[in-house]
Design a protein around this motif. Sequence first.
Motif, short mmCIF file in Angstrom:
data_model
loop_
_atom_site.label_atom_id
_atom_site.label_comp_id
_atom_site.label_asym_id
_atom_site.label_seq_id
_atom_site.Cartn_x
_atom_site.Cartn_y
_atom_site.Cartn_z
N ILE A 156 0.87 -1.18 0.00
CA ILE A 156 0.00 0.00 0.00
C ILE A 156 0.91 1.23 0.00
CG2 ILE A 156 -1.78 1.24 1.29
CD1 ILE A 156 -2.31 -1.53 2.71
N THR A 157 0.72 2.11 -0.97
CA THR A 157 1.55 3.31 -1.06
C THR A 157 0.70 4.53 -0.72
OG1 THR A 157 2.89 2.27 -2.78
CG2 THR A 157 3.08 4.64 -2.54
N THR A 158 1.20 5.33 0.20
CA THR A 158 0.49 6.54 0.60
C THR A 158 0.89 7.69 -0.32
OG1 THR A 158 2.21 7.20 2.15
CG2 THR A 158 0.46 5.78 3.01
N PRO A 159 0.10 8.78 -0.34
CA PRO A 159 0.43 9.91 -1.22
C PRO A 159 1.79 10.55 -0.92
CG PRO A 159 -1.83 10.09 -0.42
CD PRO A 159 -1.20 8.94 0.30
N ASP A 160 2.27 10.44 0.31
CA ASP A 160 3.57 11.05 0.63
C ASP A 160 4.75 10.12 0.38
OD1 ASP A 160 2.85 9.41 2.72
OD2 ASP A 160 3.57 10.75 4.29
N VAL B 209 5.22 6.77 1.23
CA VAL B 209 5.50 5.69 2.18
C VAL B 209 4.80 4.43 1.68
CG1 VAL B 209 5.23 4.87 4.54
CG2 VAL B 209 5.70 7.28 4.11
N THR B 210 5.54 3.31 1.64
CA THR B 210 4.96 2.04 1.23
C THR B 210 4.85 1.13 2.45
OG1 THR B 210 5.93 2.25 -0.96
CG2 THR B 210 5.20 0.07 -0.32
N ILE B 211 3.66 0.56 2.64
CA ILE B 211 3.41 -0.33 3.77
C ILE B 211 3.08 -1.71 3.22
CG2 ILE B 211 1.93 -0.77 5.77
CD1 ILE B 211 1.38 2.29 5.77
N VAL C 102 7.63 -1.00 6.59
CA VAL C 102 7.39 0.38 6.21
C VAL C 102 8.62 0.86 5.45
CG1 VAL C 102 6.90 2.71 7.02
CG2 VAL C 102 5.96 0.75 8.24
N LYS D 80 10.34 3.92 3.48
CA LYS D 80 10.27 5.37 3.29
C LYS D 80 11.65 5.89 2.98
CE LYS D 80 8.85 9.64 5.48
NZ LYS D 80 8.31 10.29 6.66
#
Length: 130
Positions: free
Chosen positions: A30-34, A36-38, A84, A86
């Motif tokens: 899952i990649t966030t808009p900022d 960061v990949t989880i 995580v 980043k």
Amino acid sequence: MSKNLPNMLENTIAKIREMVDVNSVVGTPITTPDGVTIIPISTVSAGFGGGGSDFVSKNLNKQENPFGGGVGGGVKVTPMAFLVVKEGSVRVLPVGTPANTSVDRLVEMIPDTLDKITAFVDSHTKKKEE
């Protein structure tokens, strides 16, 4: 029986394979808009068993005995951690398991309780010094 039981076991194993794949252990990132990949990480436990028997019947031909049997299985997926990612660094964030017994809960409370006691003693020490 020699024909039915292996078929039941093969069908059960095929269904377990359908339920458990590599995405059950290492989840979809899952990649966030900022940026960061989880990535979720889990453990998978599977178990199954089966059995059967031929029954003797007076009404049927002795070579064709009725068969009775069953097969069952189960799969358990337990979340363990998250990776995580980043800016080129990777951190592992473990998922804590809940305490099962009163003793486990007490052990979990010790660090927080010690922090509170230390803060209380420090505040009283500062008051006495003033």
